[in-house]
Design a protein around this motif. Sequence first.
Motif, short mmCIF file in Angstrom:
data_model
loop_
_atom_site.label_atom_id
_atom_site.label_comp_id
_atom_site.label_asym_id
_atom_site.label_seq_id
_atom_site.Cartn_x
_atom_site.Cartn_y
_atom_site.Cartn_z
N THR A 11 0.84 -1.20 0.00
CA THR A 11 0.00 0.00 0.00
C THR A 11 0.87 1.24 0.00
O THR A 11 0.65 2.19 -0.76
N VAL A 12 1.90 1.25 0.84
CA VAL A 12 2.84 2.39 0.87
C VAL A 12 3.51 2.54 -0.49
O VAL A 12 3.59 3.65 -1.03
N LEU A 13 3.98 1.44 -1.06
CA LEU A 13 4.62 1.50 -2.38
C LEU A 13 3.65 1.99 -3.45
O LEU A 13 4.02 2.79 -4.31
N TYR A 14 2.41 1.53 -3.39
CA TYR A 14 1.41 1.94 -4.37
C TYR A 14 1.11 3.43 -4.27
O TYR A 14 1.04 4.13 -5.28
N LEU A 15 0.95 3.93 -3.03
CA LEU A 15 0.70 5.36 -2.84
C LEU A 15 1.87 6.18 -3.37
O LEU A 15 1.67 7.18 -4.07
N CYS A 16 3.09 5.75 -3.06
CA CYS A 16 4.27 6.45 -3.59
C CYS A 16 4.27 6.44 -5.11
O CYS A 16 4.46 7.48 -5.75
N GLN A 17 4.06 5.27 -5.70
CA GLN A 17 4.08 5.13 -7.16
C GLN A 17 3.06 6.06 -7.81
O GLN A 17 3.36 6.74 -8.79
N THR A 77 13.23 -1.07 -0.03
CA THR A 77 12.10 -0.93 -0.93
C THR A 77 11.64 0.53 -0.98
O THR A 77 10.97 0.93 -1.94
N ILE A 78 12.01 1.31 0.05
CA ILE A 78 11.77 2.75 0.07
C ILE A 78 12.97 3.44 0.70
O ILE A 78 13.78 2.79 1.38
N GLU A 93 9.57 14.40 6.32
CA GLU A 93 9.98 13.08 5.86
C GLU A 93 9.39 12.83 4.48
O GLU A 93 8.20 13.00 4.26
N ILE A 94 10.26 12.44 3.56
CA ILE A 94 9.85 12.13 2.19
C ILE A 94 10.03 10.62 1.98
O ILE A 94 11.13 10.09 2.13
N TYR A 95 8.94 9.95 1.66
CA TYR A 95 8.96 8.50 1.43
C TYR A 95 9.02 8.27 -0.07
O TYR A 95 8.09 8.61 -0.79
N LYS A 96 10.14 7.69 -0.55
CA LYS A 96 10.32 7.44 -1.98
C LYS A 96 10.37 5.93 -2.22
O LYS A 96 11.12 5.22 -1.57
N SER A 97 9.60 5.49 -3.22
CA SER A 97 9.59 4.06 -3.54
C SER A 97 10.81 3.72 -4.39
O SER A 97 11.18 4.47 -5.28
N LEU A 98 11.42 2.59 -4.08
CA LEU A 98 12.56 2.09 -4.86
C LEU A 98 12.18 0.87 -5.67
O LEU A 98 12.93 0.44 -6.54
N THR A 99 11.02 0.29 -5.34
CA THR A 99 10.51 -0.87 -6.08
C THR A 99 9.03 -0.65 -6.38
O THR A 99 8.38 0.19 -5.77
N LYS A 100 8.54 -1.42 -7.31
CA LYS A 100 7.12 -1.35 -7.66
C LYS A 100 6.32 -2.20 -6.68
O LYS A 100 6.82 -3.21 -6.18
N PRO A 101 5.06 -1.82 -6.43
CA PRO A 101 4.24 -2.64 -5.55
C PRO A 101 3.88 -3.97 -6.20
O PRO A 101 3.79 -4.07 -7.43
#
Length: 181
Positions: A11-17, A77-78, A93-101
């Motif tokens: 979910t976190v990765l999806y929101l970032c993406q 992963t982030i 704080e900036i949350y950046k995705s490094l991988t796809k969900p």
Amino acid sequence: MTLDQKKYENTVLYLCQKLNGEVRSKKKLAKLLYFADFDFYEKNQKSITGDTYRALPMGPFPVTLEEVTNEMAKKKTITIDQVTEREGYNATEIYKSLTKPDMSVFDADEIKMLDRVVNKYGHLSGKQTMSAFKSIFPKKHAFLAVVHVEGGVQALRNAKIAEQEGADGIFLINHSISYPV
């Protein structure tokens, strides 16, 4: 509710993406998760992440958000960057995705809800997201009583008590009331 670690992380990765690869601020991420979980719960009687929420002055905060995102950073992963945007204020704080969900962890209704949350709140700043929350719960501190019920009379009695005590609303958790289909 049981925390679903895999769904939470995705979910976190999806929101970032969906938000150009990053979510800017812990407050915004917390509110996006809140809207996704509670709106989904309202429709399906279960949340997406399984997290519980603490009532804080700035609104609800997912209890395990920091634990989950720190674990994601360890697994690479982030990334979680601290950026000072204005002198005299805490770093953002900036949350950046490094991988796809991994989209296979979600069903169609969960994806639809996450997209709805992104479309409705994703373009807002953390402060604007907070204002959106406060427009739903206009009191300074929102209070939602959680009421476990086994029957209609008990539900009404507990709802009345919550209302008399100033609750903004209640969350009814049904243990044995059946509904006609």
